[in-house]
Design a protein around this motif. Sequence first.
Motif, short mmCIF file in Angstrom:
data_model
loop_
_atom_site.label_atom_id
_atom_site.label_comp_id
_atom_site.label_asym_id
_atom_site.label_seq_id
_atom_site.Cartn_x
_atom_site.Cartn_y
_atom_site.Cartn_z
N LYS A 114 23.80 48.95 8.88
CA LYS A 114 24.17 49.41 10.22
C LYS A 114 25.61 49.01 10.55
CE LYS A 114 19.50 48.68 12.00
NZ LYS A 114 18.72 47.95 13.03
N ILE A 157 29.06 51.56 11.29
CA ILE A 157 29.94 51.53 12.47
C ILE A 157 31.41 51.52 12.07
CG2 ILE A 157 30.62 50.05 14.42
CD1 ILE A 157 28.01 51.50 14.91
N CYS A 158 31.71 51.01 10.90
CA CYS A 158 33.10 50.81 10.47
C CYS A 158 33.92 52.10 10.37
CB CYS A 158 33.14 50.12 9.11
SG CYS A 158 32.57 48.43 9.14
N THR A 197 32.58 56.44 19.76
CA THR A 197 31.34 56.72 19.04
C THR A 197 30.67 55.42 18.62
OG1 THR A 197 32.27 58.82 18.26
CG2 THR A 197 30.33 57.98 17.09
N SER A 198 31.46 54.46 18.15
CA SER A 198 30.87 53.19 17.74
C SER A 198 30.22 52.47 18.92
CB SER A 198 31.90 52.29 17.06
OG SER A 198 32.85 51.81 17.97
N GLU A 199 30.83 52.52 20.07
CA GLU A 199 30.24 51.89 21.25
C GLU A 199 28.90 52.54 21.59
OE1 GLU A 199 31.20 49.15 23.27
OE2 GLU A 199 32.34 48.85 21.42
N TRP A 235 26.88 54.17 19.45
CA TRP A 235 25.91 53.83 18.40
C TRP A 235 25.47 52.38 18.49
CZ3 TRP A 235 27.58 56.53 13.19
CH2 TRP A 235 27.67 57.91 13.40
N LEU A 236 26.40 51.49 18.86
CA LEU A 236 26.05 50.07 19.02
C LEU A 236 25.10 49.85 20.19
CD1 LEU A 236 29.55 48.44 18.42
CD2 LEU A 236 27.49 48.04 17.05
N TYR A 253 19.89 49.66 17.02
CA TYR A 253 20.92 48.87 16.34
C TYR A 253 20.53 47.39 16.30
CZ TYR A 253 25.36 47.21 14.60
OH TYR A 253 26.32 46.62 13.81
N TRP A 257 17.60 53.50 13.11
CA TRP A 257 18.90 53.63 13.78
C TRP A 257 19.52 54.99 13.48
CZ3 TRP A 257 24.01 52.92 11.43
CH2 TRP A 257 25.04 52.82 12.36
#
Length: 177
Positions: free
Chosen positions: A53, A57-58, A64-66, A68-69, A74, A94
């Motif tokens: 996971k 995110i990397c 988008t990462s915020e 998905w987090l 997650y 996830w």
Amino acid sequence: MDQHHAYAKSMPARGHNTAPAFSPNEPQELPRYFQELEFLVASSGVTNDTNKKALGICYIDYNTSEQWLSLAEYEVSGINPTTQTLTPYTYHDWKKAIILLYPGADNVTKYSMANLDQVTGESGRADIKTISQFAAYYRKFYQITKWLVDSSRLGSLERDCLFCTGLSNKLWTAMQH
């Protein structure tokens, strides 16, 4: 050095030409993003879901990462609504939650009649003049209608009739003579 950083040495950097990439504006690319990510993760020997996971995110942009987090999936674990017990969330939980955020990213809603209407409308207004323009229209039309026909959302006779709606009257007349 934590385990995540150890794996990072064998994973490409974000933006590198071998790194997975995803744009929220192209939701149909999400399955490919995960396919590429999973290949790299497996090649790097990552097996832990938490690390998978984190690596997922990397390669995406900040917003988008915020998003998905912020997904419950997650987290390491959550309450199973059926059993009311603490249950671990897997990488696949996830991933499934992410795919649900993007209509068109799954094979259930990949294309719609609205997509087809857009392609035929744009083509009809564009007044095709060259073989390459015609071929570009045909490729887009075929891509969408193949999926719609295969998923029983469009009949082949209807598809054939709709193809002509993407041709201007001028082109259609020229093709008949």
